[in-house]
Design a protein around this motif. Sequence first.
Motif, PDB file in Angstrom:
ATOM      1  N   MET A  21       0.949  -1.113  -0.014  1.00  0.00           N
ATOM      2  CA  MET A  21       0.316   0.083  -0.114  1.00  0.00           C
ATOM      3  C   MET A  21       0.911   1.310  -0.118  1.00  0.00           C
ATOM      4  N   LYS A  22       0.661   1.927  -0.988  1.00  0.00           N
ATOM      5  CA  LYS A  22       1.468   3.223  -1.033  1.00  0.00           C
ATOM      6  C   LYS A  22       0.652   4.436  -0.595  1.00  0.00           C
ATOM      7  N   CYS A  23       1.412   5.437   0.174  1.00  0.00           N
ATOM      8  CA  CYS A  23       0.819   6.793   0.608  1.00  0.00           C
ATOM      9  C   CYS A  23       1.802   7.830   0.282  1.00  0.00           C
ATOM     10  N   TRP A  24       1.404   8.960   0.734  1.00  0.00           N
ATOM     11  CA  TRP A  24       2.012  10.278   0.441  1.00  0.00           C
ATOM     12  C   TRP A  24       2.519  10.538  -0.825  1.00  0.00           C
ATOM     13  N   GLY A  25       1.468  10.545  -1.861  1.00  0.00           N
ATOM     14  CA  GLY A  25       1.920  10.637  -3.132  1.00  0.00           C
ATOM     15  C   GLY A  25       2.754   9.433  -4.006  1.00  0.00           C
ATOM     16  N   LYS A  26       2.565   8.420  -3.306  1.00  0.00           N
ATOM     17  CA  LYS A  26       3.319   6.979  -3.557  1.00  0.00           C
ATOM     18  C   LYS A  26       4.977   7.368  -3.235  1.00  0.00           C
ATOM     19  N   SER A  27       5.229   8.284  -2.443  1.00  0.00           N
ATOM     20  CA  SER A  27       6.592   8.422  -1.962  1.00  0.00           C
ATOM     21  C   SER A  27       6.777   7.496  -0.672  1.00  0.00           C
ATOM     22  N   ARG A  29       5.121   4.111   2.145  1.00  0.00           N
ATOM     23  CA  ARG A  29       4.456   2.889   2.030  1.00  0.00           C
ATOM     24  C   ARG A  29       4.041   2.604   3.480  1.00  0.00           C
ATOM     25  N   CYS A  30       2.780   2.092   3.505  1.00  0.00           N
ATOM     26  CA  CYS A  30       2.147   1.793   4.949  1.00  0.00           C
ATOM     27  C   CYS A  30       2.713   0.576   5.461  1.00  0.00           C
ATOM     28  N   CYS A  44      -1.996   5.535   7.701  1.00  0.00           N
ATOM     29  CA  CYS A  44      -2.539   5.078   6.444  1.00  0.00           C
ATOM     30  C   CYS A  44      -4.176   4.806   6.970  1.00  0.00           C
ATOM     31  N   CYS A  50       2.342   5.674   7.896  1.00  0.00           N
ATOM     32  CA  CYS A  50       2.900   6.073   6.366  1.00  0.00           C
ATOM     33  C   CYS A  50       4.450   6.202   6.715  1.00  0.00           C
ATOM     34  N   TYR A  56      11.081  13.936   1.530  1.00  0.00           N
ATOM     35  CA  TYR A  56       9.832  13.903   1.015  1.00  0.00           C
ATOM     36  C   TYR A  56       8.710  14.647   1.956  1.00  0.00           C
TER      37      TYR A  56
END
Length: 76
Positions: A21-27, A29-30, A44, A50, A56
């Motif tokens: 699972m990606k988070c923070w604009g794909k920068s 990971r959860c 997340c 996150c 970033y």
Amino acid sequence: MKLLLLLLTVTLLLAQVTPVMKCWGKSGRCRTTCKESEVYYILCKTEAKCCVDPKYVPVKPKLTDRNTSLESTSAV
């Protein structure tokens, strides 16, 4: 050779079964715990952290001097 083929097949199947699972604009990971080189800034949807590389994460802006006001800077 058969063992190598079996190992490769299992690795590819596991990579597809466990999506990240990606988070923070794909920068980010959860994850439940972040790596030492990561920080968490938000949570997340799954209540995991996150984890993001610190480069970033936005820097908090510095506050201006609180002693200055509009009255002291305006012309009389």
